[in-house]
Design a protein around this motif. Sequence first.
Motif, mmCIF file in Angstrom:
data_model
loop_
_atom_site.group_PDB
_atom_site.id
_atom_site.type_symbol
_atom_site.label_atom_id
_atom_site.label_comp_id
_atom_site.label_asym_id
_atom_site.label_seq_id
_atom_site.Cartn_x
_atom_site.Cartn_y
_atom_site.Cartn_z
ATOM 1 N N PRO A 155 0.796 -1.228 0.000
ATOM 2 C CA PRO A 155 0.000 0.000 0.000
ATOM 3 C C PRO A 155 0.830 1.279 0.000
ATOM 4 O O PRO A 155 2.071 1.236 0.087
ATOM 5 C CB PRO A 155 -0.828 -0.125 1.282
ATOM 6 C CG PRO A 155 -0.081 -1.071 2.141
ATOM 7 C CD PRO A 155 0.702 -1.968 1.245
ATOM 8 N N ASN A 156 0.118 2.404 -0.025
ATOM 9 C CA ASN A 156 0.683 3.761 0.060
ATOM 10 C C ASN A 156 1.516 4.179 -1.150
ATOM 11 O O ASN A 156 2.632 4.650 -1.025
ATOM 12 C CB ASN A 156 1.492 3.938 1.349
ATOM 13 C CG ASN A 156 0.596 3.852 2.571
ATOM 14 O OD1 ASN A 156 -0.635 4.037 2.468
ATOM 15 N ND2 ASN A 156 1.182 3.545 3.700
ATOM 16 N N TYR A 157 0.983 4.016 -2.295
ATOM 17 C CA TYR A 157 1.605 4.565 -3.501
ATOM 18 C C TYR A 157 0.687 5.676 -4.034
ATOM 19 O O TYR A 157 -0.465 5.787 -3.628
ATOM 20 C CB TYR A 157 1.791 3.482 -4.575
ATOM 21 C CG TYR A 157 0.577 2.617 -4.790
ATOM 22 C CD1 TYR A 157 -0.441 3.042 -5.638
ATOM 23 C CD2 TYR A 157 0.449 1.383 -4.128
ATOM 24 C CE1 TYR A 157 -1.570 2.243 -5.820
ATOM 25 C CE2 TYR A 157 -0.665 0.602 -4.309
ATOM 26 C CZ TYR A 157 -1.679 1.039 -5.155
ATOM 27 O OH TYR A 157 -2.798 0.281 -5.340
ATOM 28 N N ILE A 158 1.240 6.468 -4.908
ATOM 29 C CA ILE A 158 0.422 7.484 -5.572
ATOM 30 C C ILE A 158 -0.115 6.854 -6.851
ATOM 31 O O ILE A 158 0.643 6.275 -7.633
ATOM 32 C CB ILE A 158 1.246 8.746 -5.921
ATOM 33 C CG1 ILE A 158 1.739 9.423 -4.639
ATOM 34 C CG2 ILE A 158 0.410 9.726 -6.746
ATOM 35 C CD1 ILE A 158 2.671 10.589 -4.894
ATOM 36 N N LEU B 213 -2.494 5.918 -1.749
ATOM 37 C CA LEU B 213 -2.447 6.992 -0.759
ATOM 38 C C LEU B 213 -3.310 8.156 -1.251
ATOM 39 O O LEU B 213 -4.071 8.755 -0.493
ATOM 40 C CB LEU B 213 -0.993 7.440 -0.614
ATOM 41 C CG LEU B 213 -0.548 8.146 0.643
ATOM 42 C CD1 LEU B 213 -0.807 7.263 1.856
ATOM 43 C CD2 LEU B 213 0.941 8.463 0.528
ATOM 44 N N ALA B 214 -3.133 8.462 -2.518
ATOM 45 C CA ALA B 214 -3.868 9.563 -3.132
ATOM 46 C C ALA B 214 -3.913 9.316 -4.626
ATOM 47 O O ALA B 214 -3.128 8.513 -5.149
ATOM 48 C CB ALA B 214 -3.179 10.888 -2.850
ATOM 49 N N ILE B 215 -4.842 9.995 -5.289
ATOM 50 C CA ILE B 215 -4.948 9.835 -6.741
ATOM 51 C C ILE B 215 -4.692 11.173 -7.404
ATOM 52 O O ILE B 215 -5.248 12.193 -7.004
ATOM 53 C CB ILE B 215 -6.340 9.316 -7.134
ATOM 54 C CG1 ILE B 215 -6.597 7.948 -6.481
ATOM 55 C CG2 ILE B 215 -6.479 9.219 -8.659
ATOM 56 C CD1 ILE B 215 -7.979 7.395 -6.746
ATOM 57 N N ILE B 216 -3.825 11.170 -8.399
ATOM 58 C CA ILE B 216 -3.630 12.362 -9.213
ATOM 59 C C ILE B 216 -4.171 12.046 -10.610
ATOM 60 O O ILE B 216 -3.721 11.095 -11.251
ATOM 61 C CB ILE B 216 -2.142 12.761 -9.302
ATOM 62 C CG1 ILE B 216 -1.593 13.072 -7.906
ATOM 63 C CG2 ILE B 216 -1.976 13.967 -10.216
ATOM 64 C CD1 ILE B 216 -0.098 13.387 -7.889
ATOM 65 N N LEU C 294 5.575 17.435 -6.489
ATOM 66 C CA LEU C 294 6.557 18.035 -5.580
ATOM 67 C C LEU C 294 5.894 18.597 -4.335
ATOM 68 O O LEU C 294 6.438 18.532 -3.245
ATOM 69 C CB LEU C 294 7.340 19.137 -6.308
ATOM 70 C CG LEU C 294 8.548 18.641 -7.083
ATOM 71 C CD1 LEU C 294 9.119 19.761 -7.930
ATOM 72 C CD2 LEU C 294 9.624 18.118 -6.135
ATOM 73 N N TYR C 295 4.700 19.154 -4.526
ATOM 74 C CA TYR C 295 3.953 19.670 -3.382
ATOM 75 C C TYR C 295 3.679 18.532 -2.404
ATOM 76 O O TYR C 295 3.864 18.665 -1.200
ATOM 77 C CB TYR C 295 2.643 20.297 -3.846
ATOM 78 C CG TYR C 295 1.928 21.095 -2.771
ATOM 79 C CD1 TYR C 295 2.034 22.489 -2.742
ATOM 80 C CD2 TYR C 295 1.173 20.471 -1.793
ATOM 81 C CE1 TYR C 295 1.402 23.224 -1.760
ATOM 82 C CE2 TYR C 295 0.539 21.193 -0.805
ATOM 83 C CZ TYR C 295 0.653 22.577 -0.793
ATOM 84 O OH TYR C 295 0.033 23.297 0.174
ATOM 85 N N PHE C 296 3.256 17.425 -2.972
ATOM 86 C CA PHE C 296 2.947 16.258 -2.146
ATOM 87 C C PHE C 296 4.189 15.781 -1.407
ATOM 88 O O PHE C 296 4.147 15.459 -0.225
ATOM 89 C CB PHE C 296 2.363 15.142 -3.023
ATOM 90 C CG PHE C 296 1.866 13.974 -2.245
ATOM 91 C CD1 PHE C 296 0.652 14.031 -1.573
ATOM 92 C CD2 PHE C 296 2.609 12.807 -2.177
ATOM 93 C CE1 PHE C 296 0.192 12.951 -0.848
ATOM 94 C CE2 PHE C 296 2.150 11.713 -1.450
ATOM 95 C CZ PHE C 296 0.934 11.795 -0.782
ATOM 96 N N LYS D 298 1.091 16.234 1.746
ATOM 97 C CA LYS D 298 -0.358 16.294 1.536
ATOM 98 C C LYS D 298 -0.600 16.898 0.148
ATOM 99 O O LYS D 298 0.312 17.493 -0.440
ATOM 100 C CB LYS D 298 -1.031 17.132 2.612
ATOM 101 C CG LYS D 298 -0.562 18.568 2.639
ATOM 102 C CD LYS D 298 -1.303 19.400 3.661
ATOM 103 C CE LYS D 298 -0.841 20.844 3.528
ATOM 104 N NZ LYS D 298 -1.209 21.712 4.606
ATOM 105 N N LEU D 299 -1.830 16.760 -0.336
ATOM 106 C CA LEU D 299 -2.139 17.306 -1.658
ATOM 107 C C LEU D 299 -2.353 18.808 -1.564
ATOM 108 O O LEU D 299 -2.748 19.323 -0.514
ATOM 109 C CB LEU D 299 -3.391 16.617 -2.219
ATOM 110 C CG LEU D 299 -3.202 15.140 -2.590
ATOM 111 C CD1 LEU D 299 -4.529 14.515 -2.959
ATOM 112 C CD2 LEU D 299 -2.217 14.985 -3.740
ATOM 113 N N PRO D 300 -2.103 19.551 -2.654
ATOM 114 C CA PRO D 300 -2.262 21.006 -2.606
ATOM 115 C C PRO D 300 -3.732 21.402 -2.486
ATOM 116 O O PRO D 300 -4.621 20.632 -2.858
ATOM 117 C CB PRO D 300 -1.676 21.464 -3.948
ATOM 118 C CG PRO D 300 -1.792 20.289 -4.845
ATOM 119 C CD PRO D 300 -1.645 19.086 -3.967
ATOM 120 N N PRO D 301 -4.013 22.614 -1.973
ATOM 121 C CA PRO D 301 -5.402 23.095 -1.919
ATOM 122 C C PRO D 301 -5.977 23.246 -3.327
ATOM 123 O O PRO D 301 -5.262 23.629 -4.261
ATOM 124 C CB PRO D 301 -5.297 24.459 -1.223
ATOM 125 C CG PRO D 301 -3.864 24.831 -1.268
ATOM 126 C CD PRO D 301 -3.076 23.581 -1.425
#
Lengths: 219, 359
Positions: free
Chosen positions: B110-113, B148-151, B202-204, B209-212
Amino acid sequence: MAGHGKDYEKVYVWSVLLRVYHWVFALSIFVLIATGLYIDWPWTNTWMEGSHQWTMALMRYIHYVAGMLFTMAVITRIYLWFFGNKNEKVWDFAPITPRNIKNMFTTAFYYAYLTDSHEHRTGHNAMAGMSYVMTILLAVVQFITGFYLLYPESSFFVSLGSIFGTQQTARFIHHILNWYFAIFALVHIYIASWNDIRNPEGLISSIFSGYKFFPKDHH
Amino acid sequence: MDRNMFTGGFPGTISRRGFLRACAIATAAMGLPMEMVSKVAEAAEDPKRPRVVWLHFQECTGCSESLLRASHPDLAALILDLIDLQYHETLMAGAGPQAEEAFEKAIEEPNYILVVEGSIPTGDYEDFCMIGGHSAMHNLKRAAKNALAIINIGTCSAYGGIPAARPNPTKAVGTGDIIKDKPIVNVPGCPPNPYNFLSTVLYFLTFKKLPPTDIYGRPLFGYGRRIHDQCERRPHFDEGRYVEQFGDEGHRLGYCLYKMGCKAPETFSNCSIIRFNDVEVWPVSVGNGCYGCTEPNFWDTMTPFHERLPGISLPVNGGIIANATDIGKKALGITAAALAIHAGIGVAKSLAKGKKEEE
């Protein structure tokens, strides 16, 4: 006048041209400050600006038109410095004669509540006169910087404006003077009201009618 | 072999100078102060690179293509070394069962983008997009589970994009319509600007965390402002100088493309600021109006691309400055007349007075 136990006389002080100048100047300053602040800080951008309204374009347009009227008002006032009636001429109120320099101090004391003596003058007192002379001179700087920013390609205004160095310097001066005019308007309205309350001379109505009222024995 | 190329890895990859330059550009694109460059660089150099799984669905691979063609020196190298790319169908060497194996392995831990490129067909049309015998929907749901998160890179995965354009034959949707329990950030565009994607990553890495984002899930640093407000042709718009026809005099002089259907006034993006692929161009700079490709459903709502709706309001006729100048001239005339009258009365009065004294 009955009630005051004094007789008043009505004196014609301000010519039509001066009154027209005054109100064009006042109105244009009000509009210029409002639109100028918007242009500096367009706070409605991204939610009002769109394909059906162009707030920034409108503000710039109003600003430029008001700027033209402002310039004409300033030119008129400078003309009246030299060719106006005796109350309107610059040497009547500029602190350049012994009489005016004395008046400037007595007025300052009077405004500071240090004395109660008040010199009845048909035109401006020297303190007001000094601030008006300064304001008109700064107004000249303001419209030159304005034209320099408005016509960046015009060789005439560029040569005039080159004394400011860059457009950015001109913009900076223009912006600072915007605040000068805002503060001037505030102080001007306050002192005019204050004087009108303290002295029944009809100071405020005179800029509409041209007439002031003085006790008959004021000379 | 040390895979961290920034501290002297492979020959012919990225130089220290090039790396810092890319970090500075990304920092500026994120709207962060320049003091943050070192922090961003530090995050980017972390040997524990985040693992990334990159999925392709209904799309044209233009987003990956754009990313690879980012011609800033070594940006492609940077993006590939910045992240630990576990699975990317276009770039990976493996194929067939090998690729499927790599995918299974990648989503195990787990925990990949999760980076998604392309829209997902739904309902009865789910099997219109199959990868390794599984539908896009199936793959997405499985890959999202441990993410972890989805882009979402590109308008397709963000909002459905061109595959979802009317009549949407595959009932395609964006990732956000399917996955509801993961943080999602959209980097739309057709293709998106590589720097907006890079900056999001890069923000992540920098802030963990993800950018606003705005209401459409787009990072505010890249999509917070209207293109029209930051367009180099904007002064022409305000002055009423428009291209009336492609190739006309106004077009050659670089006038505003609003009448040619430019959608920049309705489009939120930073195209005009950061431009594309280091050759310093973007659609409007080369004489074509904006198509609004960073907006949801742009293919339906922004077409026809080269026409404005009839009856659109323009700020001026003939230009703000020209109009103001005209009014200025009239005001000058009126002032001159007023002064002349004033002076005339003065002269007449003094003449009359002089005459009286003579008498």
